[in-house]
Design a protein around this motif. Structure first.
Motif, PDB file in Angstrom:
ATOM      1  N   ILE A   1      15.066  16.089  11.994  1.00  0.00           N
ATOM      2  CA  ILE A   1      14.549  15.885  13.345  1.00  0.00           C
ATOM      3  C   ILE A   1      14.318  14.416  13.638  1.00  0.00           C
ATOM      4  N   HIS A   2      13.939  13.634  12.597  1.00  0.00           N
ATOM      5  CA  HIS A   2      13.640  12.235  12.860  1.00  0.00           C
ATOM      6  C   HIS A   2      14.855  11.468  13.307  1.00  0.00           C
ATOM      7  N   SER A   3      16.036  11.999  13.052  1.00  0.00           N
ATOM      8  CA  SER A   3      17.246  11.268  13.431  1.00  0.00           C
ATOM      9  C   SER A   3      17.476  11.281  14.924  1.00  0.00           C
ATOM     10  N   THR A   4      16.603  11.985  15.692  1.00  0.00           N
ATOM     11  CA  THR A   4      16.736  11.955  17.140  1.00  0.00           C
ATOM     12  C   THR A   4      16.741  10.533  17.656  1.00  0.00           C
ATOM     13  N   ARG A   5      15.978   9.656  17.010  1.00  0.00           N
ATOM     14  CA  ARG A   5      15.901   8.300  17.522  1.00  0.00           C
ATOM     15  C   ARG A   5      17.015   7.426  16.997  1.00  0.00           C
ATOM     16  N   THR A   6      17.817   7.939  16.050  1.00  0.00           N
ATOM     17  CA  THR A   6      18.797   7.080  15.398  1.00  0.00           C
ATOM     18  C   THR A   6      20.116   7.090  16.151  1.00  0.00           C
ATOM     19  N   THR A   7      20.049   7.055  17.471  1.00  0.00           N
ATOM     20  CA  THR A   7      21.269   6.972  18.264  1.00  0.00           C
ATOM     21  C   THR A   7      21.793   5.561  18.146  1.00  0.00           C
ATOM     22  N   ALA A   8      22.754   5.393  17.273  1.00  0.00           N
ATOM     23  CA  ALA A   8      23.142   4.046  16.844  1.00  0.00           C
ATOM     24  C   ALA A   8      23.741   3.253  17.995  1.00  0.00           C
ATOM     25  N   HIS A   9      23.213   2.063  18.165  1.00  0.00           N
ATOM     26  CA  HIS A   9      23.725   1.128  19.150  1.00  0.00           C
ATOM     27  C   HIS A   9      24.098  -0.149  18.409  1.00  0.00           C
ATOM     28  N   PHE A  10      24.767  -1.048  19.106  1.00  0.00           N
ATOM     29  CA  PHE A  10      25.152  -2.276  18.424  1.00  0.00           C
ATOM     30  C   PHE A  10      25.268  -3.410  19.404  1.00  0.00           C
ATOM     31  N   TYR A  11      24.945  -4.588  18.925  1.00  0.00           N
ATOM     32  CA  TYR A  11      25.136  -5.763  19.761  1.00  0.00           C
ATOM     33  C   TYR A  11      25.718  -6.895  18.935  1.00  0.00           C
ATOM     34  N   THR A  12      26.562  -7.702  19.581  1.00  0.00           N
ATOM     35  CA  THR A  12      27.060  -8.926  18.981  1.00  0.00           C
ATOM     36  C   THR A  12      26.182 -10.060  19.482  1.00  0.00           C
ATOM     37  N   MET A  13      25.671 -10.856  18.584  1.00  0.00           N
ATOM     38  CA  MET A  13      24.783 -11.924  18.991  1.00  0.00           C
ATOM     39  C   MET A  13      25.486 -13.261  18.824  1.00  0.00           C
ATOM     40  N   ASN A  14      25.745 -13.913  19.925  1.00  0.00           N
ATOM     41  CA  ASN A  14      26.256 -15.273  19.900  1.00  0.00           C
ATOM     42  C   ASN A  14      25.069 -16.166  20.234  1.00  0.00           C
ATOM     43  N   VAL A  15      24.384 -16.650  19.216  1.00  0.00           N
ATOM     44  CA  VAL A  15      23.108 -17.300  19.400  1.00  0.00           C
ATOM     45  C   VAL A  15      23.288 -18.807  19.437  1.00  0.00           C
ATOM     46  N   GLU A  16      22.609 -19.450  20.395  1.00  0.00           N
ATOM     47  CA  GLU A  16      22.639 -20.896  20.435  1.00  0.00           C
ATOM     48  C   GLU A  16      21.767 -21.471  19.337  1.00  0.00           C
ATOM     49  N   GLY A  17      22.028 -22.707  18.967  1.00  0.00           N
ATOM     50  CA  GLY A  17      21.227 -23.379  17.949  1.00  0.00           C
ATOM     51  C   GLY A  17      22.067 -23.676  16.727  1.00  0.00           C
TER      52      GLY A  17
ATOM     53  N   LEU B   1      24.084   6.296   9.468  1.00  0.00           N
ATOM     54  CA  LEU B   1      24.959   5.799  10.520  1.00  0.00           C
ATOM     55  C   LEU B   1      25.088   6.841  11.621  1.00  0.00           C
ATOM     56  N   TYR B   2      24.733   6.451  12.821  1.00  0.00           N
ATOM     57  CA  TYR B   2      24.822   7.328  13.981  1.00  0.00           C
ATOM     58  C   TYR B   2      25.586   6.630  15.095  1.00  0.00           C
ATOM     59  N   GLY B   3      26.268   7.416  15.920  1.00  0.00           N
ATOM     60  CA  GLY B   3      26.987   6.873  17.055  1.00  0.00           C
ATOM     61  C   GLY B   3      28.121   5.953  16.628  1.00  0.00           C
ATOM     62  N   ASP B   4      28.262   4.842  17.349  1.00  0.00           N
ATOM     63  CA  ASP B   4      29.364   3.919  17.089  1.00  0.00           C
ATOM     64  C   ASP B   4      29.345   3.378  15.663  1.00  0.00           C
ATOM     65  N   ALA B   5      28.160   3.272  15.047  1.00  0.00           N
ATOM     66  CA  ALA B   5      28.094   2.792  13.667  1.00  0.00           C
ATOM     67  C   ALA B   5      28.806   3.730  12.715  1.00  0.00           C
ATOM     68  N   ALA B   6      28.959   5.003  13.107  1.00  0.00           N
ATOM     69  CA  ALA B   6      29.648   5.971  12.257  1.00  0.00           C
ATOM     70  C   ALA B   6      31.159   5.872  12.398  1.00  0.00           C
ATOM     71  N   TYR B   7      31.662   5.688  13.620  1.00  0.00           N
ATOM     72  CA  TYR B   7      33.112   5.774  13.831  1.00  0.00           C
ATOM     73  C   TYR B   7      33.761   4.469  14.281  1.00  0.00           C
TER      74      TYR B   7
END
Length: 667
Positions: free
Chosen positions: A1-17, A567-573
């Motif tokens: 049940i706890h995996s309800t929150r594990t809807t995997a998302h992802f971001y690419t970070m192009n960080v200044e500095g 791994l959930y969502g895009d992180a899985a596939y």
């Protein structure tokens, strides 16, 4: 049940500095066990100051290791490097505990299963085999992946109350051990003990002692709820608690019995996963993982505060050097308090008391966009400008289940985007942030503008900063629907250099507790069996503040403990996890929980499994509902179980596709 929150998302970070030294930083700091031994006396002062400045630079990337993760994504390729010698093991986690191993009272509705589960020779072996037989039909052609199972062992459920207090329930231990003995298949042994309640009677007793509970600045964190399930906010800042002692006692009792099995049975255990999700906690676990609301994280217990001071003394040979880095005036390390107050709403005695989701010096710029593209089209990109100057770009490819739930007509959850902006070295004042969508090369469409203030310690009234001309843009496509979630317009941000040190210390606490528990397993016959973590990857979720979890250090190499991730969502596939993993120092990993969160045909599932096998996955676990003689066993079914009767997140389609992968002779 706890995996309800594990809807995997992802971001690419192009960080200044200036982050050109990040790979070197990662090698220098984070884990106390990997910290350098003292250098030549003449170099101690310089080394400590430089090392800690680098550690701050790393921690301040917004999300301690997530900044590294973003830079790691610059390569699309991964190396085939693993210590696996055979094919990837498929080891689904079958719900055998509540209806078989722990079944009390007897199962009147399933007398045949009851006879197999209980008694002096009872075990869950028959239920395991019955469930797997439905997934891989007997007599079919061999699958490219051996099919085993994951046996979850809820450690705190191995106790019963007696006249002598809490004692090991040897009947339950025996059933678990006989399951290993009587099932011919390979398995992953999951030593399970997390903050998610298992309704073990011992849990209530442990939760009544504040020493077993994690603490925010306001004291012990009381029981919470997560989608109706109880949350026990257990303390791991210290190993000197009854909670830890009971976890150790249960583990030793189980492993002692397992080690009495014949060698051929012990050899079936291909891996041990440690504890399950281990990370820092916060109030309102169901909705509090984001960037809003009062900032309350663990752990502020007296032991943890003392440990933080010791951590700082190890990083800085003198209080003077710490003061120079923090621009503070502490007279001793004993004066240092972990940051715990918000300058916006609370009076501070020192600026270094300030903390919020951004105080480590990183600001997420995030939102979602939908342009109605074909499923096979490459994702569009979001370009970010600050004061008319290009900051970076990030693809629109992150899972946003919340957006899909609100707009099911999109038919796709991968509408999210996020870019983290390092603001530690930016001038204070009023800044303008502009976001543009690049749906086609060279064509920018405006998405929105936000005005923010970067503040100094004195809260001086911020002044507008010079602006450059924005790039030429075209009118928005009529199909475009988009929103900028962060930052909020007219919001203010402060950088406190003590905060990244605090988060680094909290991450070290996670690592040290895992290593302590790993040491317990190392005292058994399973010392040479691979040991894995069982961690979530919060930095892949654009709506989460990963620093609240302080889990990033435990995702880096930890010596003898191998990487285990859910791994959930895009992180899985997708390619996101693969690209991150390719740049780490890991040489193999286990997938402890797995769900793409969407329906996939057989070809897509086969390709997904092949990708993980090629890049070093040693086992892959997904939830399966127990089936007895072809029929679903009634219980509180897991929302994320692959099952022909579960339509949630395409789980029925995924089961059928997995069945065809495991049964090649089937059409």
């Amino acid at each position: 049940i706890h995996s309800t929150r594990t809807t995997a998302h992802f971001y690419t970070m192009n960080v200044e500095g200036d982050f050109g030294t990040l790979p070197y930083i990662r090698r220098l700091s984070v884990h106390s066990s990997q910290r350098h031994s003292p250098h030549h006396p003449a170099m101690n002062s310089c080394h400590a100051l430089c090392k800690t400045t680098l550690a701050i630079a790393l921690a301040a990337c917004g999300v301690l290791a997530a900044g590294v993760a973003g830079l790691m994504l610059l390569s699309d390729h991964f190396a085939e490097r693993a210590h696996r010698t055979g094919p990837m093991l498929l080891a689904p986690m079958i719900g055998v505990i509540d209806r078989c191993v722990m079944a009390r009272p007897p199962l009147q509705d399933l007398p045949d299963m009851q006879a197999a589960c209980v008694g002096p020779n009872g075990s869950a072996a028959a239920l395991v085999e019955s469930t797997l037989a439905a997934l891989q039909l007997p007599g079919s052609a061999s699958s490219p992946y051996p099919l085993g199972y994951t046996l979850p062992v809820p450690l705190l459920q191995l106790f019963r109350s007696s006249a002598h207090g809490w004692v090991i329930d040897h009947e339950v231990v025996g059933q678990l051990v006989r399951t290993v003995r009587d099932t011919h298949r390979p398995l992953i042994l999951y030593l399970f003990s997390t903050h998610f309640a298992t309704d073990a009677p011992l849990e209530k007793a442990l939760a009544s002692d504040p020493a077993n509970l994690a603490q925010t600045r306001d004291g012990p964190l009381a029981q919470g709820r997560y989608y109706g399930a109880a949350i026990h906010n257990w303390n791991f800042a210290s190993t000197q608690t009854e909670l830890t002692a009971r976890r150790v006692q249960a583990t030793q009792a189980l492993l002692e019995e397992i080690c009495r099995l014949p060698a051929k049975d012990i050899a079936k255990i291909k891996g041990v996963t440690l504890l399950g999700e281990l990370h820092h906690l916060f109030p309102d676990f169901e909705a509090g993982m984001g960037f809003a609301g009062p900032y309350r994280v663990t752990d502020y217990s007296p032991e943890s505060i003392a440990g933080f001071r010791q951590f700082l003394q190890q990083e800085f040979p003198s209080i003077g050097q710490l003061n120079r880095v923090l621009d503070a005036n502490y007279s001793s390390f004993d004066e240092v308090q972990p940051p715990s107050r918000d300058i916006r709403t609370e009076p501070l005695q020192r600026f270094t008391e300030h903390i919020d989701s951004f105080a480590q010096g990183s600001l997420p710029i995030a939102g979602w966009a939908y342009v109605g593209q074909d499923a096979d089209s490459p994702p569009p990109w979001v370009h970010i400008y600050r004061n008319g100057i290009f900051v970076g770009k990030t693809p629109v490819n992150q899972g946003r289940q919340d957006v899909l739930a609100a707009k099911p007509e999109f038919g796709n959850a991968n509408t999210g985007w996020r870019l983290d902006m390092d603001f530690r070295h930016l001038p204070t004042g009023l800044h303008r942030i502009d976001a543009f969508l690049e749906q086609k090369p060279g064509k920018l469409v405006p998405m929105g503008t936000r005005h923010i203030a970067l503040m100094d310690r004195q809260q001086t009234t911020p002044q507008p900063l010079p602006q450059k001309h924005l790039p030429t843009s075209a009118p928005a496509d009529v199909r475009l629907q988009a929103h900028i979630d962060l930052p909020a317009d007219q919001s203010a941000y402060y950088y406190n250099p003590l905060v990244p040190l605090w988060h680094a210390f909290r991450g070290q606490q996670v690592v040290e507790y895992l290593k302590f528990f790993d040491g317990v397993v190392n005292q058994s016959c399973l010392a040479d069996t691979p040991h894995y973590t069982h961690q979530i990857i919060p930095f892949t979720n654009p709506s989460w503040d990963a620093n609240k979890y302080a889990i990033q250090a435990s995702l880096q190499p930890m010596g003898g403990i191998r990487l285990g991730v859910s791994l959930y969502g895009d992180a899985a596939y997708g390619s996101t996890f693969s690209r991150w993993y390719a740049k780490t120092g890991h040489h193999g990993y286990g997938v402890t929980e797995f769900h793409p969160l969407k329906a996939m045909d057989t070809l897509a599932v086969r390709s997904m499994l092949k990708r993980h096998a090629a890049q070093g996955a040693e086992f892959l676990s997904f939830f399966l509902e127990p089936r007895w003689q072809g029929k679903l066993v009634a219980r509180n079914h897991n929302l994320f179980s692959l099952d022909p009767d579960n339509a949630q997140f395409g789980s029925d389609s995924l089961y059928q596709s997995m069945q065809k992968v495991m049964t090649p002779s089937q059409p």
